[in-house]
Write a protein that holds these residues in place. Structure first.
Motif, PDB file in Angstrom:
ATOM      1  N   ALA A 285     126.965  52.640   3.880  1.00 52.11           N
ATOM      2  CA  ALA A 285     127.423  53.113   2.569  1.00 52.11           C
ATOM      3  C   ALA A 285     126.440  54.084   1.922  1.00 52.11           C
ATOM      4  O   ALA A 285     126.845  54.953   1.137  1.00 52.11           O
ATOM      5  CB  ALA A 285     127.665  51.917   1.653  1.00 52.11           C
ATOM      6  N   HIS A 286     125.147  53.946   2.235  1.00 49.33           N
ATOM      7  CA  HIS A 286     124.127  54.768   1.584  1.00 49.33           C
ATOM      8  C   HIS A 286     123.628  55.917   2.456  1.00 49.33           C
ATOM      9  O   HIS A 286     122.878  56.763   1.963  1.00 49.33           O
ATOM     10  CB  HIS A 286     122.925  53.902   1.174  1.00 49.33           C
ATOM     11  N   GLU A 287     124.020  55.946   3.739  1.00 46.59           N
ATOM     12  CA  GLU A 287     123.513  56.978   4.642  1.00 46.59           C
ATOM     13  C   GLU A 287     124.333  58.263   4.518  1.00 46.59           C
ATOM     14  O   GLU A 287     125.563  58.239   4.533  1.00 46.59           O
ATOM     15  CB  GLU A 287     123.560  56.470   6.090  1.00 46.59           C
ATOM     16  N   SER A 288     123.652  59.396   4.422  1.00 44.48           N
ATOM     17  CA  SER A 288     124.341  60.685   4.270  1.00 44.48           C
ATOM     18  C   SER A 288     124.470  61.438   5.589  1.00 44.48           C
ATOM     19  O   SER A 288     125.352  62.301   5.723  1.00 44.48           O
ATOM     20  CB  SER A 288     123.580  61.572   3.268  1.00 44.48           C
ATOM     21  N   ALA A 289     123.619  61.145   6.566  1.00 45.20           N
ATOM     22  CA  ALA A 289     123.668  61.855   7.855  1.00 45.20           C
ATOM     23  C   ALA A 289     124.765  61.254   8.732  1.00 45.20           C
ATOM     24  O   ALA A 289     124.706  60.067   9.073  1.00 45.20           O
ATOM     25  CB  ALA A 289     122.319  61.760   8.567  1.00 45.20           C
ATOM     26  N   PRO A 290     125.780  62.014   9.122  1.00 52.85           N
ATOM     27  CA  PRO A 290     126.902  61.447   9.892  1.00 52.85           C
ATOM     28  C   PRO A 290     126.495  60.897  11.248  1.00 52.85           C
ATOM     29  O   PRO A 290     127.109  59.941  11.732  1.00 52.85           O
ATOM     30  CB  PRO A 290     127.878  62.625  10.031  1.00 52.85           C
ATOM     31  N   ASP A 291     125.458  61.491  11.885  1.00 53.74           N
ATOM     32  CA  ASP A 291     125.057  60.966  13.189  1.00 53.74           C
ATOM     33  C   ASP A 291     124.450  59.572  13.068  1.00 53.74           C
ATOM     34  O   ASP A 291     124.683  58.696  13.903  1.00 53.74           O
ATOM     35  CB  ASP A 291     124.093  61.920  13.898  1.00 53.74           C
TER      36      ASP A 291
ATOM     37  N   HIS B 139     136.004  71.168  11.439  1.00 54.37           N
ATOM     38  CA  HIS B 139     136.140  69.913  12.183  1.00 54.37           C
ATOM     39  C   HIS B 139     135.219  68.856  11.580  1.00 54.37           C
ATOM     40  O   HIS B 139     134.221  69.183  10.933  1.00 54.37           O
ATOM     41  CB  HIS B 139     135.765  70.135  13.653  1.00 54.37           C
ATOM     42  N   PRO B 140     135.525  67.576  11.803  1.00 48.63           N
ATOM     43  CA  PRO B 140     134.562  66.528  11.430  1.00 48.63           C
ATOM     44  C   PRO B 140     133.259  66.748  12.190  1.00 48.63           C
ATOM     45  O   PRO B 140     133.266  67.187  13.343  1.00 48.63           O
ATOM     46  CB  PRO B 140     135.254  65.230  11.873  1.00 48.63           C
ATOM     47  N   TYR B 141     132.139  66.447  11.549  1.00 52.18           N
ATOM     48  CA  TYR B 141     130.845  66.689  12.190  1.00 52.18           C
ATOM     49  C   TYR B 141     130.736  65.861  13.472  1.00 52.18           C
ATOM     50  O   TYR B 141     130.999  64.657  13.488  1.00 52.18           O
ATOM     51  CB  TYR B 141     129.696  66.324  11.254  1.00 52.18           C
ATOM     52  N   THR B 142     130.352  66.516  14.549  1.00 55.31           N
ATOM     53  CA  THR B 142     130.197  65.868  15.850  1.00 55.31           C
ATOM     54  C   THR B 142     128.964  66.441  16.536  1.00 55.31           C
ATOM     55  O   THR B 142     128.739  67.656  16.495  1.00 55.31           O
ATOM     56  CB  THR B 142     131.426  66.126  16.747  1.00 55.31           C
ATOM     57  N   TYR B 143     128.181  65.561  17.153  1.00 59.81           N
ATOM     58  CA  TYR B 143     126.968  66.018  17.851  1.00 59.81           C
ATOM     59  C   TYR B 143     126.826  65.267  19.169  1.00 59.81           C
ATOM     60  O   TYR B 143     126.930  64.044  19.214  1.00 59.81           O
ATOM     61  CB  TYR B 143     125.721  65.790  16.994  1.00 59.81           C
ATOM     62  N   LEU B 144     126.607  66.033  20.241  1.00 56.18           N
ATOM     63  CA  LEU B 144     126.390  65.473  21.568  1.00 56.18           C
ATOM     64  C   LEU B 144     125.111  66.097  22.122  1.00 56.18           C
ATOM     65  O   LEU B 144     124.971  67.323  22.144  1.00 56.18           O
ATOM     66  CB  LEU B 144     127.579  65.805  22.481  1.00 56.18           C
ATOM     67  N   CYS B 145     124.183  65.256  22.557  1.00 52.38           N
ATOM     68  CA  CYS B 145     122.907  65.783  23.054  1.00 52.38           C
ATOM     69  C   CYS B 145     123.109  66.461  24.409  1.00 52.38           C
ATOM     70  O   CYS B 145     124.142  66.291  25.073  1.00 52.38           O
ATOM     71  CB  CYS B 145     121.865  64.674  23.148  1.00 52.38           C
TER      72      CYS B 145
END
Length: 313
Positions: free
Chosen positions: A34-40, A193-199
């Motif tokens: 609830a308090h985290e702002s980073a989507p990853d 798009h919704p934020y998405t991250y793949l290493c």
């Protein structure tokens, strides 16, 4: 020899503190999400919550199998943990990760002690939960070491910190929750798009997971189609489970957890006793039942009458 009632009470007494702590951990993660702002990091916390829910469900099932009733409320510990997480999350993500690691280390100790006392199905279930806790604690340690630059935390990891994070900043891949180096490069999607991250390493792994027919076509696709295909496959359940077993387990110093080959999963079915063939005048596949008396018998006869069905089919 202990009575079934004594065995049930003993198992329930050993598992209840673990269930309570896992529920408290879920409360912590709910607050952190609830308090985290980073989507990853939100995705990383959500996957941690799913693991804890799986642990709770496994232990609750063990208690129910013995005829007990698990307490899945969490009690005062849940309220206290939620309050502590709320305070930590308002300070920083790093403080939240450190608080979560303290709780995870306590769980590892309790799980290890319980595994040593139990046997059979309960031992296997708790060993699985212990594995999840070990993976989570190493994941948290890697992020803490990256965010704080702590050499002491980095030394707790079974591999160099550079194997966990390739970039200068701490990021959490939405498949393996690390930022491992690789050949194919990272994939990142933002608006619209919704934020998405793949290493980069997960990009390599997902390309290797693609079916052969798709793998041969990858180089001919446009960049947009290639990225969409890799992200869709990489964030699917099967690929993420592969990341847990093939990536996070070794990164936590554990043996890889590989899927069981289909040949080993196959169950040898004993030879079936041939069923007697239909009696003269009966058609094969017709359901026969005992005929009750009276009106109910007549109703049943009409409902299941083979001659009626064959006549009006």
């Amino acid at each position: 020899m202990r009575s079934p009632e004594a065995s049930r009470t003993s198992l329930e007494r050993q598992l209840t503190p673990l269930v309570t702590r896992e529920i408290s951990g879920i409360a912590v993660l709910d607050t952190a999400i609830a308090h985290e702002s980073a989507p990853d990091y939100v995705v990383m916390f959500q996957d941690a919550k799913n693991g804890k829910q799986a642990n709770v469900e496994q232990m609750a099932t063990l208690i129910r199998m013995q005829g007990g009733t698990p307490d899945e409320r969490g009690g005062v510990r849940k309220t206290l943990a939620r309050t502590q997480a709320s305070i930590a999350s308002r300070l920083s993500t790093t403080k939240t990760l450190q608080a979560m690691r303290v709780a995870e280390i306590e769980l590892i100790t309790l799980y290890a002690e319980a595994v040593g006392r139990l046997d059979g199905l309960a031992k296997r279930a708790l060993r699985k939960a212990l594995g999840r806790a070990l993976v989570e604690s190493h994941l948290l340690t890697a992020h803490i070491a990256k965010r704080t630059g702590s050499a002491a935390d980095a030394q707790l990891l079974p591999a160099p910190l550079g194997d966990y994070f390739a970039g200068a900043d701490p990021r959490a891949c939405m498949r393996c929750h690390l930022d491992r180096p690789g050949k194919a490069g990272t994939l990142e999607r933002t608006d619209p798009h919704p934020y998405t991250y793949l290493c980069a390493a997960c990009h390599d792994d997902v390309l290797a997971e693609l079916p052969p027919d798709l793998g041969l076509q990858v180089d001919r696709w446009s960049r947009r189609v290639r990225e969409a295909t890799v992200l869709q496959h990489g964030l699917g359940k099967v690929s993420r489970l592969n990341a847990i077993g093939r990536v996070l387990h070794p990164m936590a110093g554990l043996e890889p957890e590989l899927p069981t080959p289909a040949a080993e999963r196959a169950v040898i079915v004993p030879a079936m006793t041939p069923a007697p063939g239909p009696a003269p005048g009966e058609r094969s596949g017709v359901l026969t039942i005992e005929k009750p008396d009276g009106f109910e018998g007549e109703y049943t006869h009409q409902l299941f009458s083979s001659s009626y069905v064959w006549k009006h089919w």
